[in-house]
Design an enzyme around this catalytic site. Structure first.
Site, PDB file in Angstrom:
ATOM      1  N   TYR A 153       0.850  -1.194   0.000  1.00 28.36           N
ATOM      2  CA  TYR A 153       0.000   0.000   0.000  1.00 28.36           C
ATOM      3  C   TYR A 153       0.882   1.238   0.000  1.00 28.36           C
ATOM      4  O   TYR A 153       1.872   1.314   0.735  1.00 28.36           O
ATOM      5  CB  TYR A 153      -0.882   0.014   1.262  1.00 28.36           C
ATOM      6  CG  TYR A 153      -1.699   1.276   1.411  1.00 28.36           C
ATOM      7  CD1 TYR A 153      -2.989   1.358   0.904  1.00 28.36           C
ATOM      8  CD2 TYR A 153      -1.176   2.393   2.061  1.00 28.36           C
ATOM      9  CE1 TYR A 153      -3.740   2.522   1.031  1.00 28.36           C
ATOM     10  CE2 TYR A 153      -1.920   3.566   2.192  1.00 28.36           C
ATOM     11  CZ  TYR A 153      -3.200   3.623   1.666  1.00 28.36           C
ATOM     12  OH  TYR A 153      -3.928   4.766   1.793  1.00 28.36           O
ATOM     13  N   GLU A 241      -3.337   7.804  -3.958  1.00 23.37           N
ATOM     14  CA  GLU A 241      -3.356   6.524  -3.259  1.00 23.37           C
ATOM     15  C   GLU A 241      -3.236   5.383  -4.258  1.00 23.37           C
ATOM     16  O   GLU A 241      -3.963   5.353  -5.254  1.00 23.37           O
ATOM     17  CB  GLU A 241      -4.645   6.372  -2.467  1.00 23.37           C
ATOM     18  CG  GLU A 241      -4.635   5.131  -1.589  1.00 23.37           C
ATOM     19  CD  GLU A 241      -5.987   4.888  -0.931  1.00 23.37           C
ATOM     20  OE1 GLU A 241      -6.997   4.838  -1.650  1.00 23.37           O
ATOM     21  OE2 GLU A 241      -6.021   4.744   0.295  1.00 23.37           O
TER      22      GLU A 241
END
Ligand code: GDP
Ligand code: MN
Length: 432
Positions: A153, A241
């Site tokens: 991530y 993101e």
């Protein structure tokens, strides 16, 4: 794609303790206020990324099943990934009202892409981040699928507590990051970036290492991180993101998903990006509000709130709850206010049949309270307002504003402060 997820992770990272009583409504309001920022579809974000040297898969966009089939053939890939394009995250685990499960599908057969796209386009996809009924899918992305050997991530956010950008990463990617932040906070890594100095090579390297990229992959990941940071700055993003930020068995670091939010204040210098704004997922009332430079947030209580600024909206939400009430909506007036905006605001607020009272809570710093007061009296007269109205004004020209209200002959309840305003609004509703 997961902006509310990132927002939640951010709160967790900051150790913000939200009082449980307000948690639900507040997080709903927080999520909705995040719509203040322009949000692009994955395919649009990925185009920006690939134009700036960030590695994404080859892809086409289609808005019919037939186009999707043709795109799949044209890709001429070993395997294809078909992805529904909606602004919410969690698509992989979502469900369509056509019965199809999953907003992300892998297949080797272009014909299957056509069949799946038929069950996606024109149907609603419901995920953890959408309203219950889901969001209508108008477009699909048809991309070359790559094998993933590891999912991590990565995000870059503007963080108030860091006074600037912060790099957030976790070696446990692909999954919901707020769950990782809650159960394994030690697996969340942060690098605070000095906006003037920019990202340092040592920071990018350290993040790459923390994400578990080994050997030559470490340099490659660091390079991708630096390019993502440069993009973040260049486009005036508030958030970039990538989940998953993955690696392939062939030794490539690839951004498999993309979510970019933009700072609305930068619209004047990011015209091309803001021109891509796809408003089809907004509620009609939000678009109507946007026409008058107002931000509308719908909630499910019965007290309509007219405020200036997201912070004041949150405070108003809390204090209404504290006094036993529930907000029906928020209409956020920006800094530059015209009388006509106030009139339009009242029109929008009262269009919601759930509304049983209106609470005006304006703190006039830049805003001139007299303009608001004139707008309010005009709106009350022309709209023949039927519901109780509580007004709390504070700041520039407040005395003149009070005079305008009290000399209007209209039934307007004045409040001395926010607490008083909330009490009066809640009482006016429960009296009914
Ligand atoms: P989200 O569910 O909305 O976050 O959509 P994603 O784009 O993140 O896709 C969901 C999941 O599908 C990812 O976490 C991956 O595990 C998987 N996925 C997406 N693209 C590919 C691909 O090209 N190859 C493989 N093997 N899996 C993929
Ligand atoms: Mn994702």
């Amino acid at each position: 794609m997961a902006s509310p997820v990132a927002a939640q992770a951010r709160s967790l990272l900051r150790d913000v303790a939200l009082r449980p009583a307000f948690l639900a409504a507040r997080s709903q309001a927080v999520q909705l206020t995040s719509r203040r920022w322009l949000n692009l579809q994955e395919y649009q974000s990925k185009k920006l990324m690939s134009d700036n040297g960030v590695r994404v898969q080859r892809f086409f966009v289609a808005d019919t099943a037939n186009e999707a089939l043709e795109a799949a053939k044209k890709l001429n890939a070993k395997e294809i990934v078909l992805k529904a394009q909606i602004l919410a995250g969690g698509r992989g685990k979502g469900v369509f009202n056509s019965g199809l499960k999953g907003g992300v599908h892998l297949t080797k057969d272009p014909k299957v892409v056509g069949q799946l796209a038929k069950q996606m386009i024109g149907y609603n996809l419901a995920t953890k981040q959408t309203p219950k009924e889901g969001v209508k899918v108008n477009k699909v992305m048809v991309a070359e699928a790559l094998d993933i050997s590891r999912e991590t991530y990565l995000a870059i956010l503007m963080d108030r507590s860091c006074n600037g950008p912060v790099l957030v990463g976790s070696p446990t990617g692909g999954v919901d990051i707020e769950e990782v932040a809650a159960s394994n906070p030690e697996l969340i890594f942060k690098e605070q970036i000095d906006i003037f100095e920019g990202i340092k090579n040592s920071q990018a390297q350290r993040m790459a290492e923390n994400l578990g990229f080994l050997g030559p992959l470490k340099n490659q990941a660091a390079d991708q991180i630096k390019k993502l940071y440069n993009l973040f700055l260049k486009v005036d993003a508030t958030q970039v993101e990538v989940n998953p930020f993955g690696e392939t068995p062939e030794g490539q670091v690839v951004c498999f998903d993309a979510k970019i939010n933009f700072d609305d204040n930068a619209e004047f210098r990011q015209k091309d990006i803001f021109a891509m704004d796809d408003k089809s997922e907004n509620e009609p009332i939000e678009n109507e509000a946007a026409r008058y430079d107002l931000k509308y947030i719908g909630l499910d209580g019965n007290i309509a709130c007219f405020v200036n600024g997201a912070g004041l909206a949150m405070a108003t939400c809390d204090i209404i709850f504290l006094n036993g009430g529930k907000p029906a909506n928020f209409l956020d007036l920006g800094g530059r206010v015209k009388e006509t905006q106030v009139y339009q605001a009242f029109k929008l607020l009262t269009a919601d049949p759930k509304v049983e009272a209106i609470l005006v809570n304006i703190f006039g710093g830049i805003v001139n309270c007299a303009i608001i007061a004139n707008g309010i009296t005009k709106a009350c007269r022309e709209l023949e307002l039927k519901v109780p109205l509580v007004v709390r004004l504070e700041g520039t020209n407040v005395q003149e504003a009070q005079n305008i209200l009290s000399n209007s002959g209209l039934h307007i309840m004045s409040a001395v402060d926010l607490e008083d305003a909330a009490k009066k609004a809640v009482a006016s509703v429960s009296k009914k």
